[in-house]
Each structure stands twice: as C-alpha cells, then as structure tokens.
Motif scaffolding. Sequence first.
Motif, PDB file in Angstrom:
ATOM      1  N   LEU A   1      -7.198   6.746  -9.156  1.00 41.43           N
ATOM      2  CA  LEU A   1      -5.777   6.716  -9.503  1.00 41.43           C
ATOM      3  C   LEU A   1      -5.248   8.134  -9.662  1.00 41.43           C
ATOM      4  O   LEU A   1      -4.151   8.464  -9.195  1.00 41.43           O
ATOM      5  CB  LEU A   1      -5.569   5.921 -10.790  1.00 41.43           C
ATOM      6  N   LEU A   2      -6.040   9.003 -10.283  1.00 41.89           N
ATOM      7  CA  LEU A   2      -5.625  10.387 -10.511  1.00 41.89           C
ATOM      8  C   LEU A   2      -5.513  11.157  -9.201  1.00 41.89           C
ATOM      9  O   LEU A   2      -4.598  11.977  -9.025  1.00 41.89           O
ATOM     10  CB  LEU A   2      -6.630  11.067 -11.447  1.00 41.89           C
ATOM     11  N   PHE A   3      -6.413  10.884  -8.265  1.00 43.32           N
ATOM     12  CA  PHE A   3      -6.453  11.652  -7.015  1.00 43.32           C
ATOM     13  C   PHE A   3      -6.062  10.798  -5.795  1.00 43.32           C
ATOM     14  O   PHE A   3      -6.507  11.073  -4.684  1.00 43.32           O
ATOM     15  CB  PHE A   3      -7.853  12.229  -6.802  1.00 43.32           C
ATOM     16  N   SER A   4      -5.245   9.807  -6.002  1.00 44.82           N
ATOM     17  CA  SER A   4      -4.908   8.874  -4.917  1.00 44.82           C
ATOM     18  C   SER A   4      -4.246   9.568  -3.731  1.00 44.82           C
ATOM     19  O   SER A   4      -4.498   9.203  -2.577  1.00 44.82           O
ATOM     20  CB  SER A   4      -4.003   7.757  -5.447  1.00 44.82           C
ATOM     21  N   ASN A   5      -3.416  10.554  -3.986  1.00 42.34           N
ATOM     22  CA  ASN A   5      -2.731  11.236  -2.882  1.00 42.34           C
ATOM     23  C   ASN A   5      -3.715  11.972  -1.984  1.00 42.34           C
ATOM     24  O   ASN A   5      -3.562  11.997  -0.760  1.00 42.34           O
ATOM     25  CB  ASN A   5      -1.691  12.217  -3.431  1.00 42.34           C
ATOM     26  N   THR A   6      -4.739  12.565  -2.579  1.00 44.93           N
ATOM     27  CA  THR A   6      -5.750  13.273  -1.803  1.00 44.93           C
ATOM     28  C   THR A   6      -6.609  12.291  -1.007  1.00 44.93           C
ATOM     29  O   THR A   6      -6.893  12.496   0.181  1.00 44.93           O
ATOM     30  CB  THR A   6      -6.653  14.108  -2.727  1.00 44.93           C
ATOM     31  N   ILE A   7      -7.014  11.217  -1.645  1.00 48.94           N
ATOM     32  CA  ILE A   7      -7.914  10.252  -1.012  1.00 48.94           C
ATOM     33  C   ILE A   7      -7.234   9.527   0.143  1.00 48.94           C
ATOM     34  O   ILE A   7      -7.884   9.186   1.143  1.00 48.94           O
ATOM     35  CB  ILE A   7      -8.425   9.242  -2.064  1.00 48.94           C
ATOM     36  N   LYS A   8      -5.919   9.317   0.038  1.00 50.33           N
ATOM     37  CA  LYS A   8      -5.230   8.508   1.038  1.00 50.33           C
ATOM     38  C   LYS A   8      -5.330   9.106   2.440  1.00 50.33           C
ATOM     39  O   LYS A   8      -5.286   8.376   3.442  1.00 50.33           O
ATOM     40  CB  LYS A   8      -3.758   8.332   0.657  1.00 50.33           C
ATOM     41  N   GLU A   9      -5.495  10.407   2.541  1.00 47.76           N
ATOM     42  CA  GLU A   9      -5.646  11.043   3.849  1.00 47.76           C
ATOM     43  C   GLU A   9      -6.885  10.526   4.581  1.00 47.76           C
ATOM     44  O   GLU A   9      -6.916  10.485   5.813  1.00 47.76           O
ATOM     45  CB  GLU A   9      -5.743  12.556   3.665  1.00 47.76           C
ATOM     46  N   TYR A  10      -7.898  10.129   3.816  1.00 46.47           N
ATOM     47  CA  TYR A  10      -9.167   9.693   4.399  1.00 46.47           C
ATOM     48  C   TYR A  10      -9.347   8.171   4.337  1.00 46.47           C
ATOM     49  O   TYR A  10      -9.953   7.577   5.224  1.00 46.47           O
ATOM     50  CB  TYR A  10     -10.336  10.365   3.676  1.00 46.47           C
ATOM     51  N   VAL A  11      -8.830   7.566   3.262  1.00 50.94           N
ATOM     52  CA  VAL A  11      -8.917   6.112   3.085  1.00 50.94           C
ATOM     53  C   VAL A  11      -7.486   5.594   2.933  1.00 50.94           C
ATOM     54  O   VAL A  11      -6.952   5.540   1.817  1.00 50.94           O
ATOM     55  CB  VAL A  11      -9.769   5.750   1.841  1.00 50.94           C
TER      56      VAL A  11
ATOM     57  N   ALA B   1       1.992   2.408 -15.142  1.00 49.18           N
ATOM     58  CA  ALA B   1       1.624   1.000 -15.334  1.00 49.18           C
ATOM     59  C   ALA B   1       0.134   0.783 -15.085  1.00 49.18           C
ATOM     60  O   ALA B   1      -0.553   0.114 -15.874  1.00 49.18           O
ATOM     61  CB  ALA B   1       2.461   0.116 -14.421  1.00 49.18           C
ATOM     62  N   LEU B   2      -0.379   1.359 -14.020  1.00 51.37           N
ATOM     63  CA  LEU B   2      -1.795   1.185 -13.706  1.00 51.37           C
ATOM     64  C   LEU B   2      -2.696   1.894 -14.717  1.00 51.37           C
ATOM     65  O   LEU B   2      -3.808   1.440 -14.996  1.00 51.37           O
ATOM     66  CB  LEU B   2      -2.074   1.707 -12.292  1.00 51.37           C
ATOM     67  N   SER B   3      -2.228   2.998 -15.267  1.00 52.06           N
ATOM     68  CA  SER B   3      -3.025   3.708 -16.264  1.00 52.06           C
ATOM     69  C   SER B   3      -3.125   2.944 -17.581  1.00 52.06           C
ATOM     70  O   SER B   3      -4.028   3.190 -18.380  1.00 52.06           O
ATOM     71  CB  SER B   3      -2.434   5.098 -16.517  1.00 52.06           C
ATOM     72  N   LEU B   4      -2.206   2.002 -17.789  1.00 53.34           N
ATOM     73  CA  LEU B   4      -2.202   1.224 -19.034  1.00 53.34           C
ATOM     74  C   LEU B   4      -3.056  -0.044 -18.942  1.00 53.34           C
ATOM     75  O   LEU B   4      -3.103  -0.820 -19.899  1.00 53.34           O
ATOM     76  CB  LEU B   4      -0.763   0.842 -19.404  1.00 53.34           C
ATOM     77  N   VAL B   5      -3.715  -0.246 -17.820  1.00 50.34           N
ATOM     78  CA  VAL B   5      -4.492  -1.468 -17.621  1.00 50.34           C
ATOM     79  C   VAL B   5      -5.557  -1.636 -18.693  1.00 50.34           C
ATOM     80  O   VAL B   5      -5.644  -2.682 -19.346  1.00 50.34           O
ATOM     81  CB  VAL B   5      -5.134  -1.473 -16.212  1.00 50.34           C
TER      82      VAL B   5
ATOM     83  N   ASN C   1       0.827  -1.214   0.000  1.00 51.62           N
ATOM     84  CA  ASN C   1       0.000   0.000   0.000  1.00 51.62           C
ATOM     85  C   ASN C   1       0.857   1.258   0.000  1.00 51.62           C
ATOM     86  O   ASN C   1       0.387   2.328   0.362  1.00 51.62           O
ATOM     87  CB  ASN C   1      -0.920  -0.003   1.229  1.00 51.62           C
ATOM     88  N   SER C   2       2.107   1.121  -0.423  1.00 54.65           N
ATOM     89  CA  SER C   2       2.987   2.281  -0.434  1.00 54.65           C
ATOM     90  C   SER C   2       2.508   3.300  -1.468  1.00 54.65           C
ATOM     91  O   SER C   2       1.718   2.980  -2.361  1.00 54.65           O
ATOM     92  CB  SER C   2       4.425   1.848  -0.752  1.00 54.65           C
ATOM     93  N   ASP C   3       2.986   4.517  -1.342  1.00 56.79           N
ATOM     94  CA  ASP C   3       2.593   5.570  -2.279  1.00 56.79           C
ATOM     95  C   ASP C   3       2.911   5.158  -3.707  1.00 56.79           C
ATOM     96  O   ASP C   3       3.948   4.529  -3.979  1.00 56.79           O
ATOM     97  CB  ASP C   3       3.319   6.873  -1.946  1.00 56.79           C
ATOM     98  N   LEU C   4       2.030   5.532  -4.613  1.00 60.56           N
ATOM     99  CA  LEU C   4       2.209   5.164  -6.015  1.00 60.56           C
ATOM    100  C   LEU C   4       3.250   6.060  -6.666  1.00 60.56           C
ATOM    101  O   LEU C   4       3.071   7.279  -6.763  1.00 60.56           O
ATOM    102  CB  LEU C   4       0.871   5.280  -6.757  1.00 60.56           C
ATOM    103  N   THR C   5       4.334   5.450  -7.107  1.00 61.33           N
ATOM    104  CA  THR C   5       5.357   6.204  -7.825  1.00 61.33           C
ATOM    105  C   THR C   5       4.874   6.515  -9.241  1.00 61.33           C
ATOM    106  O   THR C   5       3.834   6.015  -9.684  1.00 61.33           O
ATOM    107  CB  THR C   5       6.663   5.396  -7.900  1.00 61.33           C
ATOM    108  N   LEU C   6       5.620   7.318  -9.945  1.00 59.13           N
ATOM    109  CA  LEU C   6       5.253   7.648 -11.326  1.00 59.13           C
ATOM    110  C   LEU C   6       5.198   6.386 -12.184  1.00 59.13           C
ATOM    111  O   LEU C   6       4.284   6.229 -13.012  1.00 59.13           O
ATOM    112  CB  LEU C   6       6.265   8.643 -11.918  1.00 59.13           C
TER     113      LEU C   6
END
Length: 350
Positions: free
Chosen positions: A259-269, A195-199, A185-190
């Motif tokens: 995926l786009l807003f993962s950094n913002t969401i992680k504060e709450y989830v 990679a996840l955007s290419l799914v 669950n570590s922070d998503l690197t570039l």
Amino acid sequence: MLFAIILALFLMLVFLGFFEEYLERYRLYFCAFIAVSLFLYAGMREVGFDHDSDNYELYFISSDNPLLAFFAEPSFVLICEVSKRIWNDVHVVFLIYASLGVFLKFVAIRRLTPFIFLPLLVYVADMYVLHDLTQIRGGVASALFLLAIKPLSEGRKKRAALYMLAAALFHYSALILFPLLLFGNSDLTLKWKIALSLVFPLCVVMYMVGFDLLLSLPIPYIQSKVELYREQTDVGIVERNALIRPFLFIRLVSYYYCLLFSNTIKEYVPSINLLIKIMGVSIITYYAFTYIPVIGYRLSELYGVVEILLIPAMIYTMRPMYIGKLAVVLVAGVMFLYTYVIWDLLDFTL
C-alpha cells in the motif's frame, strides 16, 4: 521421502528466484518440471495422507447418493462419475483436481507478474498444501479466482464474472467473490489510501467488541446459531479466531508495505491496486466471522490466495533487487517452516 521432494522443489525455486533474469531461455522448462512435479505429488498421494482425502474417497464411493448430489457442487459429482468410468479409483479425482488447481495457478501467475519463480515459492510454502493437497475443490476455485484478476483489473468485468461463476461451480464459497466486481484497479487516491490503511485498526475494534457479520444479519435462524457459537466460545467449547496468527501477520506486513509503495510496484505489477484491495477484504473477512472460525478462516484464505502475488511484489521497491528477493525468500521460508514442520499439517517422514 515425500517431505524431501517438497523441500527439494522449494530449494530449487529459491535458486531459480534469485537467477530468473538469466534463465529466460529455460524458464518454460523449469516451470513445466515444477508444475508436473506438484501435479503428480497432489494427484498420486495416498488416501489418508492429508486431512481430507479419506472423506473424498468416501464421497467418491457414494457419489450416486442423492444426498451427496444435494450438498456437493455439481462439478464434484460429475468428476466422480467420469472418474469411475475411467478407473474406479479416487486417485483419478485427485489427478483431475490437481491438474486444474496447479496448472491454472501457473497460467494465472504468468499473466499477472513478470517474475514467476518467487510467486511459485510463496505458493509452495503455503497455498499448495492448503488448497491443492487438502481442500482440492477450493484449490480449483482459487485458481479460477486468480485467472479473474487480470480481466477485472482491466475493466473486463463480464469475463471476470465468468471465471468467478466457474469457481463457484467447484466450490460454493466462491460466490463470496462476486462483490469484488465492484472494485477497480485505478490509482489509489489519498482517500482510498487512508481507508485502506484503517483496515486493521477497524478489525481490532471489531474483534474487541465481539462483532460478527452473521450476527448482524436480521435473520432469526442465523442469529440464533451465531449466538450459540458465541456461548460455546465463552465456555471454551469452540475456539474463537485468534487476534493475530503468523500467516495473518505476514499478510498484514505485505499489505501495508505494498500500500505504501503501490505507485512504484504498479510499473511492474499492473494489477497491484486491485490486489491490495482484495487482501484488505481477506483481512476483514477473517475478523468479520470471528465466532464461526471455520467460515472466517475459509473465506479469508480464498481471498488471501493473492498473497502469491502480493508478497513477491515487494522486490520491486528494493535496490539492489537481490535484497528484495532475499526478503521474499526469508518470508517464504518462515511460511514453509510453519506449514510443513511446526503445524505438522501433514504427517511427513523423511
């Protein structure tokens, strides 16, 4: 009448979802009422009301058959035998599975997200019917899977593995969950985000070229079976998975948005990065078994249970927050409409 009950619970959750911040003192009571209602609804339904209950009654009657014991999970045979000693009626089986499937999901949701009622809204709109009313063994497995997410996101992989093992005892398909132990669950690197955007583009390519994961396995028996399914698909005997389905489209949108807003969401989830990865696996799985649709669909739905958490997570990126809540309610409303009306999964009558 039965549809009216579900609709009433859905509308109640819409109201509770908008005003949850102001209901802290009463939240537990509302949760208990909704959980008990869903539990009783799933446990006391008439045999024949859904697609699978007739089969479960047949299995229940013949639970001492060695052939059933060979193919069914040990938990199912045990629950059937215990149920016969309590009351020789298949509804005891329904009640046991409903208690585990429904209440464990409530516990998991409470552990994973600060808001409860919007995740429950998404659950009632889709997964409740699919798992806890129909595929009841899978319903318990998916609940145990949700319980595994928090320890897995915290790096406690042994505890997560125990939950997954318990899930496999209720439905063998849960064995497919164990590769998730490789995820963190570590922070998503570039690189991770790329990679996840290419799914989905990868899945489209797989679909267009007719790739099937089972066909690529170097096992002659499996390859011959998949080839047979492919031939039946080509002549229209077996229907291949569609490139896009309504629920898959909703998952794709929530997947890429989170995926786009993962950094913002992680504060709450806090587990959001892991949830995104699991949803990516769900999407890939749907396309990886395209020539045996039932496998691709079932496995994708098992991973896809995280939609209960992923779709409501979008509210934390919108201001004012009621705009995000309204978006989640609209999405859940579409899901509810497809599940209970358009697809007519159950023969509801008012």
